[in-house]
Design an enzyme around this catalytic site. Sequence first.
Site, PDB file in Angstrom:
ATOM      1  N   ASP A 290       0.866  -1.175   0.000  1.00  0.00           N
ATOM      2  CA  ASP A 290       0.000   0.000   0.000  1.00  0.00           C
ATOM      3  C   ASP A 290       0.908   1.233   0.000  1.00  0.00           C
ATOM      4  OD1 ASP A 290      -2.131   1.710  -0.067  1.00  0.00           O
ATOM      5  OD2 ASP A 290      -3.220   0.777   1.578  1.00  0.00           O
TER       6      ASP A 290
HETATM    7  C1  NOJ Z   1      -3.916   4.037  -0.149  1.00  0.00           C
HETATM    8  C2  NOJ Z   1      -5.092   3.104  -0.055  1.00  0.00           C
HETATM    9  O1  NOJ Z   1      -5.097   2.447   1.196  1.00  0.00           O
HETATM   10  C3  NOJ Z   1      -5.121   2.075  -1.160  1.00  0.00           C
HETATM   11  O2  NOJ Z   1      -6.312   1.335  -1.076  1.00  0.00           O
HETATM   12  C4  NOJ Z   1      -4.972   2.726  -2.492  1.00  0.00           C
HETATM   13  O3  NOJ Z   1      -5.070   1.781  -3.511  1.00  0.00           O
HETATM   14  C5  NOJ Z   1      -3.647   3.459  -2.531  1.00  0.00           C
HETATM   15  N1  NOJ Z   1      -3.647   4.477  -1.499  1.00  0.00           N
HETATM   16  C6  NOJ Z   1      -3.380   4.084  -3.890  1.00  0.00           C
HETATM   17  O4  NOJ Z   1      -4.238   5.108  -4.124  1.00  0.00           O
END
Ligand code: NOJ
Length: 751
Positions: A290
């Site tokens: 993430d």
């Molecule tokens: C953080 C989020 O938790 C995740 O779900 C997402 O895909 C990423 N950012 C990228 O935007």
Amino acid sequence: MIRNLTKTSLMLFFLSLLSTTHLSGQQDIPSRVEALLNKMTLAEKVGQMNQYNGFWDVTGPVPKEGNSKMKYEHLKQGKVGAVLNVRGVENVRKLQEIVVKESRLGIPLIFGQDIIHGFKTLTPVPLAETASWDLEAIQRSARNAAVQASAAGISWTFAPMVDISRDARWGRVMEGAGEDPYLGALVGVARIKGFQGDDLAAPNTIASTAKHFAAYGFAEAGREYNTVDVGTNTLHNIVFPPFKAAVENNVKSVMNAFNILNGVPATGDAFLQREMLKDRWGFKGFVISDWGSIKEIAFHGHAKDLKHTAELAAKAGSDMDMESYAYINHLEALVKEGKVQESLLDDAVRRILTVKMELGLFEDPYLYCNEEREKRWLYAAEHDVAALDMAKKSIVLLKNEKQLLPLAKTQQKIAVIGALANDKNSPLGSWRIGSDDNTAISVIEGLTKYGKNFTYAKGADLITGKANFIDEVKINETDRSGFAAAVELAKNSSVVLMVLGEHGFQSGEGRSRTKLGLPGVQQELLEAVHAVNPNIVLILMNGRPLAIPWAAENIPAILETWQLGTQSGNAIANVLYGDYNPSGKLPMTFPRSVGQVPIYYNHYSTGRPVSEGNVFWSHYSDEANTPLYPFGFGLSYTQFEYSDLSVDASNPKAVKVMVTVTNVGSRTGEEVVQLYLQDKVASVVRPVKELKGFQKFSLSPKGTKRVSFTLTEKELGFYNTKGKFIVEPGMFEVQVGTNSQEGLSKSFELK
Ligand code: NOJ
């Protein structure tokens, strides 16, 4: 002679088919990957494991080191494997050209983005779509989203979020499928199928991601990014099943999670990523971290510095680094120092290259760069039709006293009250990076298009200023200056439609809340209007379950409309006037008060489940244990009756359950028949009930249907504390009905 000729031409034809397959390269991907891997330097391998954000701050904090110049240089040097948040054919083509033409091996990039509920045309937020219990419609939504996103250069979505959550305080419940692992797994799979289609190499299909592995939805107290502690029973039976189902259905990537799980940051957890995901489940795709979750391993107190985080994450099986700059800065050195084995990098790169090849990017790196397709599909009219269908199906009728709904098509003097009624932005919900603001049909527009006369009064603003994806939403807590006009209008109307709820940006990532009532002055407005005219239809808009006990008690009709996306107002008008008979069922329990949260239907019994006339039983002194609206709940404009439940357990591998459902009302309507099961005595205690089957179908008045379910080992068994799936003989109880709390039930013995 003729026969021979035919034979030869047939042979040639088949040979040509074979060579086309060969050319498209889908057959021999493993050997092509191996050949390419053999040519790669260590730096290039690390490059494939590195993902950069496009050059703006859109889904997380921009890392200080990251500047565009350095990123461009890295593209040329083959040090970038993927990019996120770059979209539009022109932009995507520009970056792809740099990599393909200027880097040594020309390995194409994949372009990722959060396509959560549509790209340009927005469908209901995922929690709302789940309320439809209509897997085909959900799959179609994802399909259309993929068609639009792929036309704009995107080849990979960070969806579906398959995190189960029981905590309405957590803002991201809007992005998931609610509290149930059975429904959650099916919905997740429907989305994956929609995104990935039948042929991943087609230009209109995209790779999808099951996220966030694992247990992110169990953040303590519903506070975003908070600690997670869950036991093995919950982990194996509630958290894992939707991920396992995603893997079984060929999901191409899995995103790990920000949280720690039982003391280890998920991103650095080898148990999760290597043992469960890759070894036990045989996941063949790759794990994307993430945003910044690798570097956060250090903030959790599990690594001493960025380099250490890179070591832990790579060893644990995180294949690609999203914006931590940990791999690009340290992985090469870690290999050279012997701290990380190069074979681990090979494994990661193999996985990444495989997905790129499966996407067809090696045959055509510009597969997703077609201006004609981009023009054709963004905001395509046919997608509006599907979005409207999905939006209608997502609406849940929570209350309908005196049959206030559907509204009579003639006569009534209608008042419409509430800032959300006139809002074209909020109904789009959160997570809509690729779309445009103010593109929803508001309730007012929907009613107008429907040809209805009404008078509108705002009553009160919901927010002050403008809301957006990254800043806190400021709620109007003080300005009641519009109350008087709204009350006056209500006095002179026969029916009042009050559109109240949360702003679209009050849910989503980083949007945890401690209060679950109507935000700001809306509750006061509701009560003020009710005092002069109780004939109210409350149209709720929200991205999570709300605690609205006063409304549930006092307001005669309540329609849960969530955030329905582009077609919001049209869908609501259709349902209000009965052109669509509501059929949605709640995918998450609605609490009576925030103090009950986490509240969920599939809880355990406890040792003291019932009162014996004193306080020493599992309960609250100031609130009932029961929810305001249970999981699976939703009314229709017609009524369904259940009868003749029968169970045949003579074959323990295929227990047959049958029930008769009859439409005893006066309208055609759809019912979601739900089957719940309880394993009464087990070596690891089982919940009081668990959803194990459902069927949705339409019945005309007096129409009747004998519905049948087959319970196999899959439904009858469970995971023990070691994660082993077992089926234990003994007594079971099955309940079939219209929601998790109402239905016919029968016991049977599994021999
Ligand atoms: C953080 C989020 O938790 C995740 O779900 C997402 O895909 C990423 N950012 C990228 O935007």
